[in-house]
Structures are given as structure tokens and as C-alpha cells.
Design a protein around this motif. Sequence first.
Motif, PDB file in Angstrom:
ATOM      1  N   ILE A 206       0.846  -1.197   0.000  1.00  0.00           N
ATOM      2  CA  ILE A 206       0.000   0.000   0.000  1.00  0.00           C
ATOM      3  C   ILE A 206       0.878   1.243   0.000  1.00  0.00           C
ATOM      4  N   GLU A 207       0.565   2.154  -0.897  1.00  0.00           N
ATOM      5  CA  GLU A 207       1.300   3.417  -0.948  1.00  0.00           C
ATOM      6  C   GLU A 207       0.865   4.310   0.206  1.00  0.00           C
TER       7      GLU A 207
ATOM      8  N   ILE B 172      -6.022   0.389  -0.831  1.00  0.00           N
ATOM      9  CA  ILE B 172      -6.121  -1.058  -0.636  1.00  0.00           C
ATOM     10  C   ILE B 172      -6.458  -1.738  -1.958  1.00  0.00           C
ATOM     11  N   SER B 173      -7.393  -1.164  -2.707  1.00  0.00           N
ATOM     12  CA  SER B 173      -7.768  -1.766  -3.991  1.00  0.00           C
ATOM     13  C   SER B 173      -6.583  -1.777  -4.959  1.00  0.00           C
ATOM     14  N   GLN B 174      -5.791  -0.718  -4.946  1.00  0.00           N
ATOM     15  CA  GLN B 174      -4.606  -0.670  -5.810  1.00  0.00           C
ATOM     16  C   GLN B 174      -3.597  -1.738  -5.398  1.00  0.00           C
ATOM     17  N   ALA B 175      -3.391  -1.904  -4.111  1.00  0.00           N
ATOM     18  CA  ALA B 175      -2.452  -2.910  -3.616  1.00  0.00           C
ATOM     19  C   ALA B 175      -2.927  -4.324  -3.946  1.00  0.00           C
ATOM     20  N   LEU B 176      -4.235  -4.538  -3.911  1.00  0.00           N
ATOM     21  CA  LEU B 176      -4.806  -5.852  -4.240  1.00  0.00           C
ATOM     22  C   LEU B 176      -4.997  -6.049  -5.741  1.00  0.00           C
ATOM     23  N   GLU B 177      -4.760  -4.990  -6.499  1.00  0.00           N
ATOM     24  CA  GLU B 177      -4.908  -5.009  -7.960  1.00  0.00           C
ATOM     25  C   GLU B 177      -6.322  -5.386  -8.387  1.00  0.00           C
ATOM     26  N   VAL B 178      -7.300  -4.750  -7.726  1.00  0.00           N
ATOM     27  CA  VAL B 178      -8.711  -4.927  -8.075  1.00  0.00           C
ATOM     28  C   VAL B 178      -9.352  -3.554  -8.176  1.00  0.00           C
TER      29      VAL B 178
END
Length: 78
Positions: free
Chosen positions: A32-33, A59-65
Motif C-alpha cells: 500500500i502506498e 487497498i484496492s490498488q495494492a490488491l490489484e482490483v
Amino acid sequence: MEKSDLLKNVGKRIQTLRLSKGLSQVDLVGQIEGDIDTTNISRIESGRTNPTIYTLYRISQALEVPLEELVKFEPPTV
């Protein structure tokens, strides 16, 4: 739907997605950034805190969703 139920549903969805990718909470925090800690992820996943939309986005970016994937769940039947 009560606020607490909504927070629990979102948290459970995040946990399910995280586990499906084989990530621990520590792994997720590492992806997570920005500044976030493992205890915050734990509180989000258990529905004990109300994350900001920006936190959910990170969180969505870190999970790639897509962001909407975090809030996707079946509404209760009445």
C-alpha cells in the motif's frame, strides 16, 4: 443495513480478496502506498473502523482490483 454490518461486510471482502492472493496483512501493508500499519488493516478487516474512500482506494490498488470490488457483496434479503 446498519453501519456496523456494512463495515463488517467491506472488511470481510477485503480479507477474502487478500487471502485469495496469498497475502498476509503485513504483505498487504507493504504494497500500500502511503502511511498505513498492520493494526489499521486488522481493524478494517474486522469492521472496527470506518476507512476513508482514499484508504479503500489504496487497498484496492495494492490488491490489484477495482475499487468497487471491495464493496461488492450480496445485500441481505428482507
